[in-house]
Design a protein around this motif. Structure first.
Motif, PDB file in Angstrom:
ATOM      1  N   ASN A  45      22.224 -20.144  63.711  1.00 18.60           N
ATOM      2  CA  ASN A  45      22.810 -19.969  65.192  1.00 18.60           C
ATOM      3  C   ASN A  45      23.222 -18.382  65.198  1.00 18.60           C
ATOM      4  O   ASN A  45      24.069 -17.960  64.442  1.00 18.60           O
ATOM      5  N   ILE A  46      22.476 -17.697  66.114  1.00 18.72           N
ATOM      6  CA  ILE A  46      22.710 -16.425  66.206  1.00 18.72           C
ATOM      7  C   ILE A  46      24.204 -15.973  66.446  1.00 18.72           C
ATOM      8  O   ILE A  46      24.899 -14.941  65.707  1.00 18.72           O
ATOM      9  N   GLU A  47      24.896 -16.769  67.343  1.00 17.85           N
ATOM     10  CA  GLU A  47      26.119 -16.305  67.503  1.00 17.85           C
ATOM     11  C   GLU A  47      27.213 -16.515  66.347  1.00 17.85           C
ATOM     12  O   GLU A  47      28.010 -15.876  65.983  1.00 17.85           O
ATOM     13  N   TYR A  48      26.801 -17.681  65.546  1.00 15.42           N
ATOM     14  CA  TYR A  48      27.738 -18.209  64.456  1.00 15.42           C
ATOM     15  C   TYR A  48      27.439 -16.913  63.539  1.00 15.42           C
ATOM     16  O   TYR A  48      28.214 -16.330  62.764  1.00 15.42           O
ATOM     17  N   TYR A  49      26.038 -16.745  63.281  1.00 11.49           N
ATOM     18  CA  TYR A  49      25.775 -15.491  62.292  1.00 11.49           C
ATOM     19  C   TYR A  49      26.400 -14.368  62.523  1.00 11.49           C
ATOM     20  O   TYR A  49      27.219 -13.769  61.634  1.00 11.49           O
ATOM     21  N   ASP A  50      26.348 -13.925  63.753  1.00 16.93           N
ATOM     22  CA  ASP A  50      26.976 -12.720  64.264  1.00 16.93           C
ATOM     23  C   ASP A  50      28.454 -12.664  64.012  1.00 16.93           C
ATOM     24  O   ASP A  50      29.263 -11.663  63.356  1.00 16.93           O
ATOM     25  N   THR A  51      29.289 -13.958  64.397  1.00 16.92           N
ATOM     26  CA  THR A  51      30.721 -13.988  64.233  1.00 16.92           C
ATOM     27  C   THR A  51      31.024 -13.874  62.713  1.00 16.92           C
ATOM     28  O   THR A  51      32.045 -13.093  62.327  1.00 16.92           O
ATOM     29  N   TYR A  52      30.403 -14.535  61.864  1.00 19.43           N
ATOM     30  CA  TYR A  52      30.792 -14.427  60.464  1.00 19.43           C
ATOM     31  C   TYR A  52      30.361 -13.401  59.650  1.00 19.43           C
ATOM     32  O   TYR A  52      30.874 -12.772  58.672  1.00 19.43           O
ATOM     33  N   LYS A  53      29.229 -12.617  59.918  1.00 24.92           N
ATOM     34  CA  LYS A  53      28.775 -11.391  59.355  1.00 24.92           C
ATOM     35  C   LYS A  53      29.940 -10.387  59.554  1.00 24.92           C
ATOM     36  O   LYS A  53      30.163  -9.647  58.755  1.00 24.92           O
ATOM     37  N   THR A  54      30.404 -10.466  61.073  1.00 20.11           N
ATOM     38  CA  THR A  54      31.431  -9.386  61.442  1.00 20.11           C
ATOM     39  C   THR A  54      32.573  -9.701  60.597  1.00 20.11           C
ATOM     40  O   THR A  54      33.362  -8.738  60.041  1.00 20.11           O
ATOM     41  N   HIS A  55      33.069 -11.001  60.289  1.00 22.61           N
ATOM     42  CA  HIS A  55      34.289 -11.175  59.454  1.00 22.61           C
ATOM     43  C   HIS A  55      33.871 -11.036  58.082  1.00 22.61           C
ATOM     44  O   HIS A  55      34.712 -10.298  57.250  1.00 22.61           O
ATOM     45  N   CYS A  56      32.604 -11.056  57.387  1.00 23.05           N
ATOM     46  CA  CYS A  56      32.480 -10.715  56.185  1.00 23.05           C
ATOM     47  C   CYS A  56      32.528  -9.280  55.831  1.00 23.05           C
ATOM     48  O   CYS A  56      32.716  -8.692  54.889  1.00 23.05           O
ATOM     49  N   ASP A  57      31.931  -8.465  56.920  1.00 23.84           N
ATOM     50  CA  ASP A  57      32.184  -6.879  56.706  1.00 23.84           C
ATOM     51  C   ASP A  57      33.601  -6.436  56.943  1.00 23.84           C
ATOM     52  O   ASP A  57      33.648  -5.149  56.914  1.00 23.84           O
ATOM     53  N   ASN A  58      34.411  -7.227  57.514  1.00 23.66           N
ATOM     54  CA  ASN A  58      35.903  -6.643  57.769  1.00 23.66           C
ATOM     55  C   ASN A  58      36.825  -7.067  56.620  1.00 23.66           C
ATOM     56  O   ASN A  58      36.852  -8.174  56.427  1.00 23.66           O
ATOM     57  N   SER A  59      37.321  -5.964  56.066  1.00 29.85           N
ATOM     58  CA  SER A  59      38.188  -6.213  54.655  1.00 29.85           C
ATOM     59  C   SER A  59      39.541  -6.821  54.933  1.00 29.85           C
ATOM     60  O   SER A  59      40.189  -7.320  53.960  1.00 29.85           O
ATOM     61  N   ASP A  60      39.570  -6.975  56.211  1.00 32.02           N
ATOM     62  CA  ASP A  60      41.020  -7.650  56.683  1.00 32.02           C
ATOM     63  C   ASP A  60      40.641  -9.200  56.799  1.00 32.02           C
ATOM     64  O   ASP A  60      41.838  -9.845  56.979  1.00 32.02           O
ATOM     65  N   GLN A  61      39.557  -9.566  56.657  1.00 28.19           N
ATOM     66  CA  GLN A  61      39.067 -10.947  56.808  1.00 28.19           C
ATOM     67  C   GLN A  61      39.069 -11.602  55.300  1.00 28.19           C
ATOM     68  O   GLN A  61      38.408 -10.780  54.501  1.00 28.19           O
ATOM     69  N   PHE A  62      39.445 -12.777  55.117  1.00 25.42           N
ATOM     70  CA  PHE A  62      38.768 -13.537  53.990  1.00 25.42           C
ATOM     71  C   PHE A  62      37.811 -14.637  54.371  1.00 25.42           C
ATOM     72  O   PHE A  62      38.328 -15.714  55.164  1.00 25.42           O
ATOM     73  N   VAL A  63      36.843 -14.628  53.885  1.00 27.21           N
ATOM     74  CA  VAL A  63      35.718 -15.716  54.229  1.00 27.21           C
ATOM     75  C   VAL A  63      35.218 -16.421  52.996  1.00 27.21           C
ATOM     76  O   VAL A  63      34.936 -15.754  52.034  1.00 27.21           O
ATOM     77  N   ILE A  64      35.485 -17.654  53.216  1.00 26.08           N
ATOM     78  CA  ILE A  64      35.131 -18.602  52.035  1.00 26.08           C
ATOM     79  C   ILE A  64      33.829 -19.155  52.518  1.00 26.08           C
ATOM     80  O   ILE A  64      33.705 -19.836  53.728  1.00 26.08           O
ATOM     81  N   PHE A  65      32.692 -19.171  51.885  1.00 27.28           N
ATOM     82  CA  PHE A  65      31.293 -19.628  52.182  1.00 27.28           C
ATOM     83  C   PHE A  65      31.216 -20.890  51.629  1.00 27.28           C
ATOM     84  O   PHE A  65      31.267 -21.303  50.395  1.00 27.28           O
ATOM     85  N   ASP A  66      31.214 -21.980  52.440  1.00 28.40           N
ATOM     86  CA  ASP A  66      31.021 -23.497  51.791  1.00 28.40           C
ATOM     87  C   ASP A  66      29.805 -23.730  51.368  1.00 28.40           C
ATOM     88  O   ASP A  66      28.710 -23.039  51.538  1.00 28.40           O
TER      89      ASP A  66
END
Length: 190
Positions: free
Chosen positions: A30-51
């Motif tokens: 889903n493009i909106e989902y991808y864009d949201t989480y790509k932005t999170h992954c690129d942001n060093s203030d975010q911690f992203v767990i990939f299930d």
């Protein structure tokens, strides 16, 4: 304590309210989902767990998982497991790490999901993971409450991990603990 929620697609903007995220592989198309989480992954203030998608019944093939990890560079990845099955989970983890372990970005931490039908099996799976220096986190799944019939199982497992951390403290950093999902059988965990 930090909480990573799985918002519905129409509420993705709410993920900006926190800096702790859980990303599901089957939704990345889903493009909106991808864009949201790509932005999170690129942001060093975010911690992203990939299930790994196992609990949702949407686990992609391992090569696709590896490609997503390499592309998105999440902070942590949940390595493949089999719900409720200690033996298959350890075998999957061994195989995945043997085939892809050296290809994964070093900054991506690895979470092992403790599996089993009872406390003993879950602890044996954790002992295996603790001996593997690349694993940094143990996930304790919500199904354990129903599977074992023990409403304190996740607390008992967390205490076991604390003991394992003492035993292995000279070999690597202490294993982090993540409770995966909330259970209606014991809502007071939170």
């Amino acid at each position: 304590m930090k909480l990573a929620l799985i918002p519905p697609l129409d509420a993705l903007k709410t993920t900006m309210r926190t800096n702790y995220q859980l990303m599901l592989p089957h939704l990345l198309n889903n493009i909106e989902y991808y864009d949201t989480y790509k932005t999170h992954c690129d942001n060093s203030d975010q911690f992203v767990i990939f299930d790994n998608g196992e609990a949702e019944g949407e686990a992609p093939n391992w090569e696709d998982l590896r490609a997503w990890i390499e592309h998105l560079k999440p902070d942590e990845f949940v390595i493949p497991d089999t719900i409720g099955n200690m033996t298959e989970t350890v075998e999957k983890a061994q195989q995945f790490l043997m085939v892809y372990g050296s290809d994964l970005p070093r900054q991506t931490q690895l979470m092992f999901v403790a599996q089993g039908q009872n406390f003993s099996e879950v602890c044996r799976s954790i002992t295996w993971a603790a001996a593997h220096g690349r694993i940094t986190t143990i996930g304790i799944p919500r199904h354990l409450l129903a599977t074992t019939g023990d409403h304190l199982i996740r607390f008992r497992v967390a205490k076991y991990i604390e003991r394992v951390n003492q035993e292995y403290m000279f070999h690597h950093l202490p294993l982090q603990i993540h409770f995966l999902g909330a259970s209606p059988l014991w809502v007071h965990e939170i």
